[in-house]
Write a protein that holds these residues in place. Structure first.
Motif, mmCIF file in Angstrom:
data_model
loop_
_atom_site.group_PDB
_atom_site.id
_atom_site.type_symbol
_atom_site.label_atom_id
_atom_site.label_comp_id
_atom_site.label_asym_id
_atom_site.label_seq_id
_atom_site.Cartn_x
_atom_site.Cartn_y
_atom_site.Cartn_z
ATOM 1 N N LEU A 1 -3.215 -20.863 -27.700
ATOM 2 C CA LEU A 1 -4.452 -20.931 -28.474
ATOM 3 C C LEU A 1 -5.132 -22.282 -28.310
ATOM 4 O O LEU A 1 -6.343 -22.377 -28.159
ATOM 5 N N ARG A 2 -4.333 -23.319 -28.329
ATOM 6 C CA ARG A 2 -4.911 -24.652 -28.255
ATOM 7 C C ARG A 2 -5.611 -24.864 -26.908
ATOM 8 O O ARG A 2 -6.633 -25.527 -26.827
ATOM 9 N N ASN A 3 -5.026 -24.279 -25.873
ATOM 10 C CA ASN A 3 -5.594 -24.491 -24.543
ATOM 11 C C ASN A 3 -6.457 -23.324 -24.079
ATOM 12 O O ASN A 3 -6.815 -23.253 -22.903
ATOM 13 N N GLY A 4 -6.755 -22.422 -24.995
ATOM 14 C CA GLY A 4 -7.625 -21.297 -24.639
ATOM 15 C C GLY A 4 -7.093 -20.460 -23.487
ATOM 16 O O GLY A 4 -7.832 -20.040 -22.613
ATOM 17 N N LEU A 5 -5.779 -20.243 -23.478
ATOM 18 C CA LEU A 5 -5.169 -19.542 -22.350
ATOM 19 C C LEU A 5 -4.997 -18.051 -22.597
ATOM 20 O O LEU A 5 -4.370 -17.356 -21.816
ATOM 21 N N THR B 1 2.443 -18.752 -19.210
ATOM 22 C CA THR B 1 0.992 -18.544 -19.194
ATOM 23 C C THR B 1 0.480 -18.359 -17.769
ATOM 24 O O THR B 1 -0.398 -17.535 -17.530
ATOM 25 N N ALA B 2 1.067 -19.098 -16.825
ATOM 26 C CA ALA B 2 0.617 -18.945 -15.438
ATOM 27 C C ALA B 2 0.907 -17.542 -14.932
ATOM 28 O O ALA B 2 0.228 -17.018 -14.058
ATOM 29 N N ASN B 3 1.923 -16.924 -15.504
ATOM 30 C CA ASN B 3 2.322 -15.600 -15.031
ATOM 31 C C ASN B 3 1.729 -14.490 -15.894
ATOM 32 O O ASN B 3 2.288 -13.417 -15.999
ATOM 33 N N SER B 4 0.633 -14.760 -16.573
ATOM 34 C CA SER B 4 -0.014 -13.730 -17.384
ATOM 35 C C SER B 4 -1.498 -13.720 -17.046
ATOM 36 O O SER B 4 -2.028 -14.720 -16.574
ATOM 37 N N GLN C 1 2.590 -11.924 -26.658
ATOM 38 C CA GLN C 1 2.346 -10.977 -25.573
ATOM 39 C C GLN C 1 0.970 -10.341 -25.664
ATOM 40 O O GLN C 1 0.335 -10.063 -24.645
ATOM 41 N N THR C 2 0.524 -10.110 -26.884
ATOM 42 C CA THR C 2 -0.789 -9.506 -27.045
ATOM 43 C C THR C 2 -1.879 -10.497 -26.646
ATOM 44 O O THR C 2 -2.842 -10.155 -25.970
ATOM 45 N N LEU C 3 -1.704 -11.735 -27.048
ATOM 46 C CA LEU C 3 -2.685 -12.754 -26.664
ATOM 47 C C LEU C 3 -2.773 -12.891 -25.148
ATOM 48 O O LEU C 3 -3.833 -13.141 -24.593
ATOM 49 N N LEU C 4 -1.624 -12.730 -24.499
ATOM 50 C CA LEU C 4 -1.603 -12.922 -23.052
ATOM 51 C C LEU C 4 -1.934 -11.630 -22.308
ATOM 52 O O LEU C 4 -1.956 -11.607 -21.081
ATOM 53 N N GLY C 5 -2.158 -10.562 -23.057
ATOM 54 C CA GLY C 5 -2.503 -9.293 -22.403
ATOM 55 C C GLY C 5 -1.329 -8.668 -21.688
ATOM 56 O O GLY C 5 -1.476 -8.056 -20.633
ATOM 57 N N ASN C 6 -0.181 -8.812 -22.252
ATOM 58 C CA ASN C 6 1.028 -8.331 -21.578
ATOM 59 C C ASN C 6 1.602 -7.051 -22.184
ATOM 60 O O ASN C 6 2.768 -6.754 -22.000
#
Ligand SMILES: Nc1nc2c(c(=O)[nH]1)N[C@H]1C(S)=C(S)[C@@H](COP(=O)(O)OP(=O)(O)OC[C@H]3O[C@@H](n4cnc5c(=O)[nH]c(N)nc54)[C@H](O)[C@@H]3O)O[C@H]1N2
Ligand SMILES: Nc1nc2c(c(=O)[nH]1)N[C@H]1C(S)=C(S)[C@@H](COP(=O)(O)OP(=O)(O)OC[C@H]3O[C@@H](n4cnc5c(=O)[nH]c(N)nc54)[C@H](O)[C@@H]3O)O[C@H]1N2
Ligand code: SF4
Ligand code: SF4
Ligand code: SF4
Ligand code: SF4
Ligand code: SF4
Ligand SMILES: [Mo]
Lengths: 288, 851, 295
Positions: free
Chosen positions: B59-63, B204-207, B238-243
């Protein structure tokens, strides 16, 4: 004719055990016992050798999984990238006062089904024989328990069963092979650490795997027992290891003892002649 | 995972071979760590802080995967003004009642919820009756009914698609997790900042569009007073990352016993009916309509709950169940409160529960606080144990620990124990439902030995005999009217398992049903478990399908059958973007084919196949029709994945880090030390170690070994397994060994307020002391498989544990507690309780440690 | 002692299996076979050279020794019928097979010779059998060395050039010892000489075993094996010394005989023990093999 002396069309079958993917689940150990009706090793001893409580290959353990706990340099000593690349990284703790991390090697050992099998060579009864799959098997009804095969094996594999007196070891599931099945241990292995197949093909696959591992930074990956020019003419069951063989309880450079047998016989014959001569000489001279 | 799910772990190894990065998060370095790229050693019981740290990083990095988040989650929903967060209340959410230690969840709602009723529901939310949450919810562990979809909210929220509104879920989340910084993670978990950064970067890089990350967990994440919230935290991440709903993503619960998934689907749990239909409550559910109205989500697929329930009642009571008699809804048993296993044991001790069936479990060894369990068993009139082996739960009266200590005497135990040998899975037909909801059929390979019989045999014939004996007392009508005829075969008259599967699958006027969408609420269909409907489509046992992987596509739908509808990836509508196009070629699964007017792809779409992406529900639509073409989470009443849970949880709409109930350190984040809604159990036989006690300075965690199985009945009794791990042991670090004078292979005594047990010592570098809250925290590892019976014997780790539970699902905190450890063997006989008592009084006098 | 810094191993566990043979069965088998072999040759030549007492004693020792040797082997095998399996095949690659094919005819011939000697029946055949046994005798003295050497047991295998000489020498002293014990001194001249040759060979070979085989020599010098071999050397030297006065002093002769025989026993038990020790400690496998690889 094969190096081992076997004649026939059936290609040589064997194992490639890739210890880099072994998870130490011991399914192989148990499956082997179940299939072959091997008795329990006897005794419930906590050996304190990590999670290994059966200790070694033997008459009642035809597959044996070794567990090796090793300290590895803590992450602060090694750039993070390298640690990851090892495939076996440290318990990552770069805090300054950190003790070393650990790596845990697991490896499932088995009879090597040597090209030049000392056990087979020295067996006086012919109980040990070479099968059409170019494997080395004891015919239990012929074995007389002379025990000669036991010290002959350069890997310390075959052993006499105390309760029975005869010698036992991995048969490479001769009965299953005959029925077109893969050996029980390989079948049970979840990660394909134990790969069964035609030896030539396995050797190629193993070479590729080593290259892959080297490319991904696992510099310590090496094959063991794959080389047809080694002291036993190559193993029918060979391994990919991540450390020196002796760390896994394997001899670094085994040689089939019978390689020197002609020299031994020569020496013994010469010495026997010497005995004859010595006795004869003793009877020469004055008659008293 | 390598230890407990070695067969499944082959896929992790395969993923690794294909380039996946494997990260193992576990207090101990295990067989799994050995083959992982990264091992993150954290303190047992602190994963919410760890995962919260990852959420904060995102969240902090808008990822976050913004398009996914906007389309498929409730990030934009705006909360009521009354909602107060742990940030405002120092570790509590609004609505807390300190007396009851429970939340009133009404303030956790969306703004103007009442004013904006869910599309088509037509009726406003009944005020004051918050069904999904609150006391009754908690007592009946209602959270467990979310095994197939979430709690219902009867409102479409107001939203702010810019995510800027200070009370929108996204902003609330951002504030909530702001204090979970890498430094806080290091402080709480003992995880170095650098390592945390490495993991955060990797995850994060893998999402995103091109890649997905999967989280795999089992009981290391659930056996906590905050277990359900552990999983919530992972869900948020996982939801934030679309996983979620995408290939290679997900939160994969590795389940336990071979068919434990099956036993929640067709439950052995007190609070559920088949298919996660909640068990009716005696004081709430007087008729079918009331039951369905209160529980059915009005929108989403739970909107069809009436059809599922009626079909179930038809399966139970057949011809007797008719519209005129509410399909015999009144025949169903009712809940009156918590009838979970630990509550039942307490009732045994209190003399309220007199008879007990133990079928395939061994609580005298396997459940937390062994003494508590055995005291319960010893206070029954009768006990039936059906098991493969003469387990400790059947022999407690002669060799339980309490006999040795003199706390119980064999001659004074009145329990009459009936031991009935059970047939093993190889000795009977049936199905396993595993981790991935896959029903797999197993065929009988051999006849059971001697008197052993299948459980199906036992229950069928028990029912038959009871039905033969009951007279015409109206009270017994539910029994008399049951459909209870199954073909039997063989010398032992074993009922046909296939006929049971047929009943579960259900049938309509035209024979076996093919899908749960065919279920009707008018009594024309029967179905024993709606989510299993279709397993016997066309009368064919699809659970027995065995098409080899090499002969089919990668989704492998021809291997066995997955509920629901043989769908392999749940919520797979989310694998496409809102317009129905794949997020990326690499991660393509289900897409909208406008030409054909349907969803296509290798998996069975988890969506109505012909509902277009641009579908907008008409006013007044119900059930699935009320969900839009981009509402991917079809089992949710609002079709959205919940970052914030406005209902359904007893302990908070968001996860917060609380210390384990027994913890050596203070909570670094809030002055609220432990979960405010933790469920404790008051009994003189269930004492707790004070938090931060100097007398019990170490953390212990319990776990499994590959070589043994749970309470040991199936492994300690077998020579091939017993020899592989022949003795109970504890694992300690060299530093702890030095601190306490423990010797490798020597003995150690481990003490808690419950008892003291002894174990052989394995000193190993695999256990690492952690720097936590400025102190060094040592952890003791204890495999929990041992007990006094079998070939390999030893003290039971569970004797050390107390019963303290998660309020949502009543699971015990087995993974993090405190203890002391000393060299040497434990006192024997009556000296043991004396020793434990001495410790206890010292602990109660002692000052808590700082930090 | 294992010096951990020097080499690595799996928890210090043996890599090889210890010889599976029973003690004392197999060391006795080795000793008896050797003594019998040398005695048979001595007897044959004694017969030719007209030393009846020496011939008689030799035949009895050859027969008794070889039969006892077979008995020791059978005891080791566990079941008598198992010995028959030995004669299923003749395998030149198996010293035990070859040995069985030496031992069996030898013990048969020696038994015939001894039986004839004792009973006086068929003296011609007896003499012929004795002569044949005498011809096989030297083989009896040395094949057991090959039996041990043809194993992976480091201290045995490495000693394959040495053990035949050690065993042959020891067989000669044992044969001589038996004769010194049993035969009137007028006929013991040749055996004193044979004993001295044997003693010289044995002492030289033992020294080589203890020092000339690199790390594999260590077990011959240390521990139980070291003690036994030291005793063997002392006894051999004593036997040799005493044998020099055996012609004059019957008691000294008998003592020499006992010393020689005891030395033979100590040698076999010592060599056996050295082998076991070298199999037990992984360093005897790892260190030399590592060196070999480094070269
Ligand atoms: N061989 C074998 N396989 C089994 C079983 C068995 O008994 N033996 N049991 C079956 C059953 S019933 C189940 S439920 C599953 C359970 O499968 P798992 O959950 O894998 O089993 P556990 O070993 O109990 O716990 C897993 C890990 O959690 C770690 N852990 C403890 N506390 C924490 C924590 O706070 N955070 C994190 N991240 N990790 C923690 C432990 O160190 C342990 O390594 O296994 C099933 N499979
Ligand atoms: N400390 C601590 N405690 C724990 C856990 C932990 O991680 N730590 N884990 C918990 C978990 S996840 C679980 S699942 C429990 C497990 O605990 P239990 O379920 O109590 O233990 P099991 O030994 O699995 O008991 C299953 C029994 O079923 C029998 N059985 C097998 N097949 C059949 C059959 O077909 N029919 C019948 N009638 N019997 C059969 C077996 O012989 C065995 O005795 O332990 C829990 N307890
Ligand atoms: S490893 Fe040993 S037992 Fe196996 S074939 Fe080779 S020599 Fe024989
Ligand atoms: S013990 Fe059996 S297998 Fe081994 S050498 Fe003797 S006869 Fe052959
Ligand atoms: S091949 Fe067969 S006999 Fe050999 S180890 Fe494997 S299972 Fe055992
Ligand atoms: S079955 Fe495979 S993974 Fe398991 S211990 Fe054996 S070799 Fe290793
Ligand atoms: S025992 Fe069964 S469930 Fe467990 S890993 Fe093996 S196959 Fe899977
Ligand atoms: Mo479980």
């Amino acid at each position: 004719m094969g190096e081992s002396g076997y004649l026939g069309d059936q290609p040589r079958m064997g194992f490639f055990t890739d210890t880099s993917v072994c998870i130490g689940c011991k399914a192989c150990e148990v499956a082997c016992k179940e299939w072959n009706g091997v008795p329990e090793a006897g005794g419930l001893d906590l050996l304190g050798m990590s999670y290994d409580n059966t200790g070694a290959l033997g008459s009642n353990t035809w597959r044996h999984v070794a567990f090796i706990e090793q300290p590895v340099p803590s992450t602060k000593d090694v750039p993070a990238r390298d640690v990851v690349a090892l495939g076996m990284p440290a318990v990552g703790a770069p805090a300054p006062d950190e003790e070393p991390g650990v790596r845990w090697l697991m490896s499932s050992d088995v009879c090597k089904h040597c090209t030049h099998a000392a056990c087979l060579d020295v067996c006086p009864t012919g109980a040990l024989f070479r099968t059409e799959f170019d494997t080395v098997v004891v015919q239990q009804d012929i074995c007389n328990g002379c025990g000669y095969c036991v010290p002959a094996c350069p890997y310390g594999v075959i052993e006499k069963r105390k309760s029975d007196g005869r010698a036992f070891k991995c048969t490479l599931c001769y009965d299953r092979l005959g029925a077109g099945l893969e050996p029980a241990c390989a079948k049970a292995c979840p990660t394909d650490s134990i790969q069964f197949g035609e030896l030539d093909e396995l050797r190629e696959r193993a070479a590729e795997r080593v290259t892959t591992l080297h490319d991904s930074g696992v510099a310590e990956a090496r094959l063991y027992g794959h080389d047809p020019n080694d002291g036993v003419g190559g193993d029918g069951a060979f391994f990919l290891l991540l450390d020196e063989p002796e760390v896994y309880g394997l001899p670094p450079d085994p040689v089939v003892t019978t390689r020197d047998l002609p020299a031994m016989w020569k020496r013994a014959a010469a010495t026997a002649a010497g005995v004859a001569a010595a006795v004869a000489v003793s009877f020469l001279g004055r008659r008293r | 995972m390598a230890e407990c799910h070695p067969v499944g772990f082959q896929w992790v190894m395969e993923a690794k071979a294909r380039g996946a990065k494997i990260i193992h998060v576990d207090p101990r370095f295990t067989r799994t760590s050995a083959v992982s790229h990264v091992h993150a050693a954290l303190r047992a019981g602190t994963d919410i802080a760890f995962l919260g740290g990852l959420i904060n990083h995102v969240l902090r990095n808008g990822l976050d995967f913004r398009e996914y988040v906007l389309a498929y989650t409730n990030a934009a929903a705006i909360l009521t003004e009354e909602f107060a967060d742990t940030e405002d209340l120092d570790g509590l959410f609004s609505g807390y009642d300190p007396e009851k230690r429970q939340y009133d969840i009404s303030t956790w709602a969306y703004e103007d919820a009442d004013a904006t009723p869910a599309a088509g529901s037509g009726e406003p939310e009944q005020s004051g009756e918050h069904h999904h949450g609150g006391e009754r919810h908690q007592r009946a562990a209602r959270g467990e009914s979310y095994g197939s979809g979430g709690a219902s909210v009867h409102a479409k929220p107001k939203t702010d698609e810019t995510l800027q509104h200070p009370r929108c879920v996204y902003q609330v989340l951002k504030r909530h997790f702001a204090r979970y910084t890498p430094e806080a993670v290091a402080d709480i978990c003992g995880l170095p900042v650098e390592q945390f950064a490495e993991i955060a970067e990797a995850v994060t890089a893998n999402s995103g569009r091109e890649r997905t990350t999967a989280w795999v967990y089992s009981v290391g994440w659930t056996h906590h007073t905050v277990g359900a919230q552990y999983i919530r935290t992972a869900s948020i991440l996982q939801t934030l990352l679309g996983n979620i709903g995408r290939p290679g993503g997900g939160i994969l619960a590795l389940r336990g016993h071979a068919s434990i998934q099956g036993s929640t689907d067709i439950p052995t749990l007190f609070n559920l009916l088949p298919g996660y239909i909640p068990m009716p409550h005696a004081h709430e559910h007087f008729d079918l309509d009331g039951f369905v109205a209160a529980d059915a989500g009005k929108t989403g697929f739970w909107g069809n709950m009436r059809a599922y329930t009626v079909s179930l009642l038809k399966a139970y009571w057949g011809e007797s169940a008719q519209p005129g008699n509410d399909f015999r809804f009144d025949y169903l048993p009712r809940l009156t409160g918590d009838h979970g296993t630990y509550a039942t044991v307490q009732q045994q001790i209190e003399g309220e529960c007199k008879g007990y069936f133990l079928v395939g479990e061994n609580p005298a060894v396997g459940s937390a606080n062994g003494k508590f369990q055995r005291l319960g068993l010893a206070n029954l009139d009768w006990l039936v144990v059906r098991d493969l082996q003469l387990i400790e739960s059947a022999t407690f009266w002669k060799n339980g620990q309490e006999i040795e200590t003199g706390e119980l005497a064999t001659t004074e135990i009145g329990t009459e124990v009936f031991f009935l040998p059970a047939a093993a899975h190889t000795e009977k037909d049936g199905s396993f439902t595993n981790t991935q909801r896959l029903l797999q059929w197993h065929h009988k390979a051999v006849e059971p030995p001697g008197e052993a019989r299948s459980d199906l045999w036992f229950y069928y014939h028990l029912g038959r005999l009871i039905r033969e004996r009951i007279g015409d007392d109206p009270r017994d009508a539910p029994l008399r009217d049951l459909t209870w005829s199954y073909p039997t075969a063989g010398p032992t008259a074993d009922p046909s398992a296939e006929s049971v599967l047929a009943e579960i699958n259900g049938h309509g006027p035209d024979g076996p049903l093919a899908a749960y969408t065919e279920l009707k609420d008018d009594g024309s269909t029967t179905c024993g478990c709606w989510i299993y409907c279709g397993v016997r489509a066309d009368g064919h046992n699809h659970a027995a399908d065995r098409k080899p992987g090499s002969e089919q596509d990668w989704v492998a739908g021809g291997w066995a059958w997955a509920w629901p509808a043989n769908r392999r990836i749940l919520y797979n509508r989310a694998s496409a973007d809102p317009d129905g196009k794949a997020w990326s070629e690499r991660k393509k699964l289900i897409t909208w084919d406008a030409g054909q007017g349907r969803w296509v792809g290798p998996d069975v779409p988890d969506f109505e196949v012909t509902k277009p992406p641009d579908y907008v529900p008409p006013e007044g639509a119900k059930a699935q029709a009320a969900l839009g073409g981009a509402d991917a989470f079809i089992m949710q009443t609002d079709g959205k994945a919940w970052l914030f849970a406005p209902a359904g949880l007893a302990d908070g709409p968001l996860p917060a880090h609380y210390e384990p109930f027994e913890s050596p350190v203070g909570n670094a984040l809030y002055s609220q030390q432990e979960s405010p809604t933790r469920q404790t159990l008051d009994s003189p036989h269930n004492r707790y170690n004070p938090a931060r006690s100097k007398a019990y300075p170490y953390v212990f965690t319990t776990y499994r070994l590959t070589e043994h199985h749970t309470a040991g009945g199936m492994s300690r009794t077998l020579p091939y397994l017993a020899e592989l791990q022949p003795e109970f042991f504890c694992e300690v670090s060299p530093a702890l060994a030095a601190e306490r004078g423990l010797e490798h292979l020597g003995w150690a005594t481990i003490v808690s307020a419950r008892t003291a047990i002894e174990a052989r010592v394995l000193v190993t570098d695999r256990i690492k002391p952690l720097k936590v809250r400025g102190r060094t925290i040592h952890q003791v590892g204890l495999p929990y498989h041992w007990g006094p019976n079998g070939l390999s014997r030893g003290d039971a780790a569970n004797d050390l544990l107390s019963v303290v539970m998660d309020p949502n699902v009543h699971i015990q905190e087995a993974k993090a507690a405190t203890c002391d450890i000393r060299p040497g063997r434990r006192p024997r006989g009556p000296a043991l309780p004396v020793h434990v008592e001495e410790y206890r009084s010292r602990a109660e006098e002692g000052e808590p440690t700082d930090g | 002692m294992v010096e951990p810094a020097e080499f690595r191993s799996y928890y210090g566990r043996p890599i090889l299996k210890e010889p599976a043979w029973k003690q004392p069965d197999v060391p006795l088998y080795l000793f008896l076979g050797g003594a019998a072999g040398a005695s048979a040759s001595i007897a044959a030549l004694a017969d030719v050279t007209g030393r009846p007492e020496l011939a008689r004693a030799g035949r009895l020792v050859a027969s008794g020794g070889s039969i006892a040797s077979v008995a020791a082997l059978i005891h080791d095998l566990g079941k008598p019928t198992r010995f028959l399996h030995m004669l299923r095949v003749l395998k030149p690659t198996s010293p035990l097979s070859v040995g069985s094919w030496i031992l069996s005819p030898f013990s048969g011939l020696a038994a015939v010779a001894a039986a004839s000697e004792l009973s006086g029946i068929l003296p011609g055949a007896g003499r012929l059998a004795g002569a044949a046994a005498g011809l096989l005798g030297p083989a009896m003295c040395t094949y057991t060395a090959v039996l041990l050497s043809d194993t992976a047991t480091p201290s045995w295998h490495e000693a394959y050039g040495t053990l035949p000489i050690l065993f042959a020498g020891s067989a000669l002293t044992s044969g001589a010892g038996a004769a010194l014990l049993l035969v009137p001194s007028v006929e013991t001249g040749p055996v004193v000489r044979a004993g001295l040759i044997g003693a010289a060979a044995e002492l030289a070979a033992a020294r080589h075993a203890e020092t000339g085989l690199g790390l594999a020599s260590e077990p011959y010098r240390t521990g139980r094996a070291g003690k036994l071999l030291k005793a063997a050397r002392a006894l051999t030297a004593a036997g040799a010394g005493l044998s020099l006065v055996a012609r004059r002093n019957r008691a000294a002769g008998a003592a020499a005989g006992v010393a020689y025989l005891a030395a033979g026993l100590c040698t076999r038990f010592g060599v056996y023990a050295a082998g076991v020790e070298s199999a037990r400690d992984p360093k005897y496998v790892v260190v030399p093999q590592r060196e070999r690889l480094r070269r």
